[in-house]
Design a protein around this motif. Structure first.
Motif, PDB file in Angstrom:
ATOM      1  N   ASP A 103     101.025  57.769  83.971  1.00 25.31           N
ATOM      2  CA  ASP A 103     100.640  56.784  82.975  1.00 25.31           C
ATOM      3  C   ASP A 103     100.175  55.506  83.655  1.00 25.31           C
ATOM      4  O   ASP A 103     100.880  54.964  84.509  1.00 25.31           O
ATOM      5  N   PRO A 104      98.977  54.980  83.289  1.00 23.68           N
ATOM      6  CA  PRO A 104      98.524  53.742  83.877  1.00 23.68           C
ATOM      7  C   PRO A 104      99.384  52.585  83.404  1.00 23.68           C
ATOM      8  O   PRO A 104      99.893  52.571  82.298  1.00 23.68           O
ATOM      9  N   GLY A 105      99.520  51.595  84.246  1.00 29.07           N
ATOM     10  CA  GLY A 105     100.217  50.385  83.839  1.00 29.07           C
ATOM     11  C   GLY A 105     101.707  50.439  84.007  1.00 29.07           C
ATOM     12  O   GLY A 105     102.417  49.503  83.647  1.00 29.07           O
ATOM     13  N   ILE A 106     102.253  51.537  84.538  1.00 29.98           N
ATOM     14  CA  ILE A 106     103.693  51.664  84.702  1.00 29.98           C
ATOM     15  C   ILE A 106     104.047  51.401  86.160  1.00 29.98           C
ATOM     16  O   ILE A 106     103.462  51.990  87.070  1.00 29.98           O
ATOM     17  N   SER A 107     104.972  50.527  86.370  1.00 28.28           N
ATOM     18  CA  SER A 107     105.421  50.226  87.721  1.00 28.28           C
ATOM     19  C   SER A 107     106.452  51.251  88.155  1.00 28.28           C
ATOM     20  O   SER A 107     107.487  51.418  87.506  1.00 28.28           O
ATOM     21  N   LEU A 108     106.159  51.936  89.237  1.00 33.30           N
ATOM     22  CA  LEU A 108     107.031  53.005  89.695  1.00 33.30           C
ATOM     23  C   LEU A 108     107.667  52.589  91.017  1.00 33.30           C
ATOM     24  O   LEU A 108     106.979  52.315  92.005  1.00 33.30           O
ATOM     25  N   ARG A 112     106.322  63.770  83.681  1.00 28.51           N
ATOM     26  CA  ARG A 112     106.769  64.600  82.557  1.00 28.51           C
ATOM     27  C   ARG A 112     106.204  64.077  81.248  1.00 28.51           C
ATOM     28  O   ARG A 112     105.819  64.856  80.367  1.00 28.51           O
ATOM     29  N   ARG A 113     106.162  62.745  81.092  1.00 27.22           N
ATOM     30  CA  ARG A 113     105.588  62.165  79.870  1.00 27.22           C
ATOM     31  C   ARG A 113     104.114  62.522  79.740  1.00 27.22           C
ATOM     32  O   ARG A 113     103.640  62.831  78.645  1.00 27.22           O
ATOM     33  N   MET A 114     103.382  62.482  80.848  1.00 29.84           N
ATOM     34  CA  MET A 114     101.963  62.813  80.791  1.00 29.84           C
ATOM     35  C   MET A 114     101.759  64.281  80.449  1.00 29.84           C
ATOM     36  O   MET A 114     100.864  64.635  79.678  1.00 29.84           O
TER      37      MET A 114
END
Length: 460
Positions: A14-19, A30-32
Motif C-alpha cells: 500500500d502506498p503511503g504506509i510507513s513500514l 496481506r491487505r493488498m
C-alpha cells in the motif's frame, strides 16, 4: 513458461504506509492481496449478475424497448444480448493487449467503468414510448460496451490474481475468479426473486424490473475505487524494469510464438464452458420444454448449486495446488463425462423435482471442482508479457464457440433427432475433445516452458 514469483519482501504494498519492520511489510502485503481478490470478484460478479438479471426480465425488456405485436420484440431483446457475445473476442483482444502493454491495474479500472455503464443503460434508459428509436439504440450500445468489457475482464483479473498469489497457491487464488461467477448468479437470483415477490406484476412491469440493474450499476463506483488503489502486479512491475521484454504487439506475439499454449488453453476451456451453458443457462428451458416441469424447479436448483459453487470452486483450486492442476483437470473432466448420461437418463425416466435437484447437485459439485483450477491453469500457459492477451483470446474463443452456441446447438439437435438425451451427449463430446486437445499439447507446452525459463515448470 511463467516468470519466477518475487519474494514477499519485494512485492508492492500500500502506498503511503510507513513500514518499519518485516511484520509491517507482511501485513501490508496481506491487505493488498485481499484488495486484489475483492477487486477481481467485483468485476466478474457484476458480469454474471447482469447476465442472470437480463434473462429474468427479458420478456419485460422486450416490451419496454422493442415494442411489437409479435414475438419480434423478444427476438430483438435476445439479439441485443447476443451482440455482447459477438464483440467479446474483440474486447478480449483489445483489452488483453492493453493490459500487457500498460498494466493489469489500469485495464481493470477501465473495465469496471465500462461494465457499470452497460448495466446502467438498462436501469435508466427511457422506454420506446418515451424517446422512440433512441431507446433500443442506447440499450444495444450498452450491450456492446459491456460485451467489450466482459471480453477483457476474465483475462486481466485472472492475471492480477495469479501474479499476486503466494508461491504454490496460484490455483487457489485463480479459483476466486470462478467462485465470483457463482456469487453473481446467486445475488442476481436473490434480487430478481425479491423484486418478483415484493411487487405486484403491474408494478414490476411499470419499472420495478429496473431495480436489479440500478443495484448492479452501484458496484461500478465502488469497484473503480478499489481497483484504482491497487498496486500493479509484482511480475508486471518486474517486466517493466526490462522494457525490451514488453511485447509491442501482444496479439501477433501470441499467434506467432505461443500458438501451442493457445490451442491448449482453448482445450482447457471447452468442457467448463459447455457445462456452464448447459447446466446453468439452458437447463431452465430444458426443464419446461422437455421435462414439462415448472420453471421454478430448474431455477431453484441453479440458485442452490451456484451458492455451493462459491465454495467448491475454491476447494477445486486448493486441491490443484496440492495434487497438481493437470491431474485434477483430467480427473474431473473424465468424471463429468462418465456421469452425464446416467444422470440425464435418471431424470428423464421419471421427471420430478427430487431427481432433477439430485442431478444438479452432483453434476455441478463436480463442475465446481473442475472449474476452480481453470484460471490458474490458463495463466500458467503464457509468459507475463503476453499473459492477458493469450488468456483473452483462448477464453473468449472457447466460451463463444462451445458455450454461447451450446443452447442453440442442443435445441437444434433435439429437434433433428427427437432425443432428449442430446445435452448429455454434448457434454460427453466436449469432455472427450478437451481431454484430447489438452492431452496432446500440454507436454509440448511444458517443454517450451522449460526451454524458455529453465527454473519455471508447469505443475503436473
Amino acid at each position: 513458461m511463467t516468470s519466477e514469483p518475487l519474494s514477499d519482501s519485494s512485492r508492492p504494498i500500500d502506498p503511503g504506509i510507513s513500514l518499519t519492520t518485516p511484520n509491517d511489510a507482511a501485513a501490508a502485503q496481506r491487505r493488498m492481496r485481499r484488495r486484489v481478490v475483492l477487486a477481481s470478484i467485483l468485476g466478474n460478479g457484476l458480469e454474471w449478475f447482469d447476465f442472470v438479471a437480463y434473462g429474468y426480465f427479458a420478456s419485460i425488456i422486450a416490451k419496454v424497448f422493442f415494442p411489437s405485436e409479435s414475438n419480434l420484440s423478444l427476438m430483438l431483446t435476445y439479439a441485443s444480448f447476443a451482440v455482447g457475445f459477438v464483440v467479446r473476442p474483440i474486447g478480449g483482444i483489445v483489452i488483453g493487449a492493453y493490459a500487457d502493454r500498460y498494466g493489469r491495474q489500469r485495464a481493470l479500472s477501465l473495465l469496471i467503468v465500462m461494465m457499470a455503464f452497460g448495466t446502467l443503460t438498462l436501469g435508466l434508459t427511457p422506454s420506446f414510448a418515451t424517446i422512440g428509436i433512441a431507446a433500443p439504440i442506447i440499450v444495444v450500445l450498452g450491450r456492446v460496451v459491456q460485451g467489450i468489457s466482459i471480453g477483457g475482464e476474465f483475462a486481466s483479473a485472472t492475471a492480477l490474481l495469479v501474479e499476486y498469489a503466494p508461491p504454490n497457491r496460484r490455483m487457489t487464488f485463480g479459483s476466486f475468479q470462478m467462485s465470483s461467477q457463482a456469487l453473481g448468479r446467486v445475488l442476481a437470483t436473490a434480487v430478481g426473486l425479491s423484486v418478483l415477490l415484493t411487487f405486484p406484476p403491474s408494478t414490476v412491469q411499470a419499472g420495478a424490473w429496473r431495480i436489479p440493474f440500478l443495484i448492479g450499476a452501484l458496484v461500478g463506483p465502488f469497484g473503480f475505487y478499489v481497483r484504482y488503489r491497487l498496486a500493479e502486479s509484482p511480475e508486471f512491475q518486474q517486466l517493466l524494469q526490462h522494457k525490451a521484454d514488453v511485447a509491442r504487439a501482444p496479439v501477433r506475439e501470441v499467434l506467432q510464438r505461443h500458438w501451442l499454449p493457445l490451442i491448449s488453453a482453448i482445450g482447457l476451456t471447452i468442457i467448463g464452458t459447455s457445462l456452464t451453458y448447459i447446466w446453468n443457462t439452458y437447463l431452465p428451458t430444458y426443464v419446461v420444454e422437455q421435462l414439462h416441469l415448472p420453471l421454478w424447479q430448474g431455477l431453484l436448483g441453479v440458485a442452490v448449486t451456484s451458492a455451493l459453487g462459491i465454495g467448491t470452486c475454491v476447494l477445486g483450486g486448493w486441491l490443484a495446488d496440492h495434487y497438481g492442476p493437470y491431474r485434477m483437470f483430467f480427473l474431473f473432466t473424465a468424471i463429468s463425462a462418465l456421469i452425464s448420461y446416467p444422470f440425464f437418463a435418471y431424470v428423464l425416466a421419471a421427471p420430478g423435482f427430487a431427481r432433477l435437484f439430485l442431478a444438479q447437485f452432483v453434476v455441478l459439485t463436480v463442475f465446481g471442482l473442475l472449474q476452480g483450477p481453470g484460471p490458474g491453469l490458463l495463466a500458467g500457459l503464457f509468459p507475463v508479457e503476453v499473459r492477458s492477451t493469450g488468456m483473452a483470446i483462448s477464453y473468449n474463443v472457447g466460451v463463444t464457440v462451445f458455450g454461447g452456441f451450446a443452447p442453440l446447438t442442443v435445441t437444434w439437435l433435439i429437434g433433428m433427432t427427437g432425443s432428449k438425451l442430446v445435452p448429455a451427449f454434448y457434454i460427453i463430446a466436449a469432455a472427450v475433445l478437451s481431454i484430447v486437445v489438452v492431452g496432446s499439447t500440454f507436454r509440448g507446452v511444458q517443454r517450451q516452458a522449460a526451454a524458455a525459463h529453465p527454473a519455471a515448470q508447469l505443475e503436473g
